[in-house]
Design a protein around this motif. Sequence first.
Motif, PDB file in Angstrom:
ATOM      1  N   HIS A 135       0.862  -1.187   0.000  1.00 28.20           N
ATOM      2  CA  HIS A 135       0.000   0.000   0.000  1.00 28.20           C
ATOM      3  C   HIS A 135       0.896   1.234   0.000  1.00 28.20           C
ATOM      4  CE1 HIS A 135      -3.350  -2.626   1.858  1.00 28.20           C
ATOM      5  NE2 HIS A 135      -3.497  -2.541   0.541  1.00 28.20           N
TER       6      HIS A 135
ATOM      7  N   GLU B 154       1.551   3.663   2.879  1.00 29.83           N
ATOM      8  CA  GLU B 154       1.957   3.084   4.162  1.00 29.83           C
ATOM      9  C   GLU B 154       3.470   2.928   4.083  1.00 29.83           C
ATOM     10  OE1 GLU B 154      -0.549  -0.406   4.510  1.00 29.83           O
ATOM     11  OE2 GLU B 154      -2.359   0.817   4.365  1.00 29.83           O
TER      12      GLU B 154
ATOM     13  N   HIS C  45       2.415  -3.271   6.626  1.00 37.02           N
ATOM     14  CA  HIS C  45       1.367  -2.266   6.422  1.00 37.02           C
ATOM     15  C   HIS C  45       1.431  -1.185   7.484  1.00 37.02           C
ATOM     16  CE1 HIS C  45      -1.118  -4.543   3.465  1.00 37.02           C
ATOM     17  NE2 HIS C  45      -0.388  -5.536   3.943  1.00 37.02           N
TER      18      HIS C  45
HETATM   19 ZN   LIG Z   1      -2.049  -1.745   4.215  1.00 35.05          ZN
END
Ligand SMILES: [Zn+2]
Length: 839
Positions: free
Chosen positions: A131, A134, A247
């Motif tokens: 992500h 992140e 994450h």
């Molecule tokens: Zn994430």
Amino acid sequence: MQRILFFGLLLAGCLNLNAQEYFLKQYEPYTEGIPSPQEFLGYGIGEYHTRHDRIVHYLETLASVSENAEIETYGFTHEKRRLVILRVSQAAHLENLTELQQQHLAFTDPGASVDPEADLPIFVQLAYNVHGNEPSSSEAALLSAYILVASQHPLIERFRREAVIFIDPTINPDGRDRHTQWANSYRGNPLVTDPQDAEHNEYFPGGRTNHYWFDLNRDWLLAINPESRGKLNWYHQWYPNVVTDFHEMGTQSTYFFEPMKANGSLNPIMPKENYEDLNELFGSYFAKSLDSIGSLYFTKEVFDGTYPGYGSSYPDLQGGLGLLFEQASSRGHAQKTAYGEITFPFTIRNQLVSSMTTVKAAVDNKSTLRRYQKDFFNTALRNAAASRTSAYRVEEKYDKNRLKAFIDKLLIHRIKVYKDGEDAILIPTSQPQYRMVQTFFETYEKYRDSVFYDASAWSVANFYNLKYTPVRRTATDTEITSTEELFPVAPVGRSDYAYLIDWNDYNAPALLYRLQSEGLVLASAFKPFTTEINGEQKAFSYGTLVLPVSLQKKSPEEVHEILLGAQQDLQVPAYSVKTGYHLKGIDLGSRYIQALEQPKAAMLIGEGVRSYEAGEVWHLLDTRVHMPITKIPLRDFDGANLEKYNTLVLVSGRYDLDEKQRERIKKWVSEGNTLVAIAGGARYAISQKWIEEEMVEEVKDSTKTAERKPYVDAPENIGKEQVGGVILKAELDLTHPLAFGYQNRAIPVYKNNEVWLSHSKNAYSTVAKYASDAHIDGFISEKNRKEFLSKSASLLVSRLGRGRVVLFADNPNFRGSWYGTNRLFLNALFLGEHIGVPE
Ligand SMILES: [Zn+2]
């Protein structure tokens, strides 16, 4: 070395630290001549966000100056950023890596005789930053790489001796760079920790997702994007024993590592040793190392690993151990929280500590992991032998491109697949990837939990609307190893009269768009007919495309050349005919054959719009139909000229349109255009009373008092009423233009919302309603089944002046993988102008 001071956080308060001490001191000494990240970048890790190209350049530098590292490229993103993996081990192992790889892969082969105690390095993959917004983990990747390559500390020397470590610094570079640009460009000096500052609040679409706004941490199973496809191809060459997935979560939190939430985590096809033994074992290591630096954390709550397409769950389905880490985000360089202040370096350090601890736990437990890997593939065969199903047979007579797309999915997961006659394939259960076969085909009625972090349904065969049956026989036909040249389509012969093109094929809309772009005029058959093709009777169903030769501005030779080229590229069945007089049904000059206008589509995007759904529309049209769509930012809506378009797409979102803007849309539709509203977009269109449709409302008895329940149970009780993701059976009206190209009334649809559309009061408007036995796969509460599902429609079309609004309750383009329902959406674009609502 330049010493740069910055603020590192321990939740109790701020300490002045320097990068060398804060991150690296523990593993001193380091080999001279290998630059640290700070020496290379010119700033201490955590002071800025590091761009992906600089990350790649740093890893390349490590590989060029040290014999403990080498770098490989495993793919390119949509925006052509390089996807790389740095291999780190002692030089002797890297020189001998092909041999070590063969010995390692023997553990995934149920037939091979192997010794889990053998002196073979364990394969660990440290994968970071799926992500993009992140970002702490990619910064940690730079530090991990430096420590693992350059440290002469005895512990690190042991890691290089007993492990091969594969560092993927950025799984999602396109998203990461979007966020990096944002965070650096709003960075203050001094840092602004006020959560209201722009630095901490990205605009649409944010950096989480990739170029097409896809969540790559859902794509490991569906394999739609080049990032995951590259990674899956890599994965099946190496089968690492342990894989990390880093994450960040909300700022007001601490740190999470596995074990996950107990009930929800139990994917019924996973060996319980994975959850009960390995996760507990590794969890004890993470607890100890985070305790030692004073970091708070939690386990066994919030997150579950049920969905098999996460970076932390896919390895579990491949004989490895996937590990999820979630760090409270500083979202920017430093931010105020209820506990004090959280800084970027602090978040990076936790990720670094977990990275090093992962390698330690893997090295300490080498033989346990090897034994697990071997048992995993052995038990796959044993479970298959115990199953009543010997194979799944998948048949598709009418749409070979959809079938091919499904086969491509099987092959990328290394599932063995065989031909079974002209129109079917056979997938045997007796194969090392048996658990993936189960994942693709098995559906579940009962769940041990009701609140899921993501979807609770993933039987991929249903995404493709493929009919499949469990059978008790083995494959006799040839194995399919590639979809190229599979089910070849006969080149269309020349005609001076007309051509007919099959609308059943997945690629037919792409073919239509291409021919229209070449200036050809095509029509669609609104009723079926039968004609003679090469001396044989052939039935053509609703939606067949008609290309009349004499009506074109181009010569018959040119028309044939254009059609043949496009037809062969896209592999769509097409036929030449010499007469328009038909044996059965309408003739080619019938008024039920109507010329088609080329779609000119726009979509509203921007703050408040659900970027996933918008991205799915954009991705479908770009990559499969090769058709442009104009993405109009809401902030520019007032200046946008809608007259340029005949179709407007409205996906879910908070549309704070003012009255004038709403009137503009209404007027534009009523002039004969098509509004395609998906899920929340459909609810919005109904709430504006543009059309006479309604939502199913909950029947509430105001005299009844609610039953008293324990306060602590509220989140679970409320959570289970949300539709997290369920596959339902809908019933189509096959004569409706929105259903052209479908042969079966029953199709699976994907619902992950609480948009319940009432059946229309108009007799011809309800194109698809849920079947009486609607449940196919996934969790849906009893209340939702009774009060909503049984009364709802999946797809409606409603008249607005001379135009129409197409209302999708369910997302036809979900995650780029719902090949089965894409056509409903594309019909709205390509046939929209002809969709009337008789009254
Ligand atoms: Zn994430």
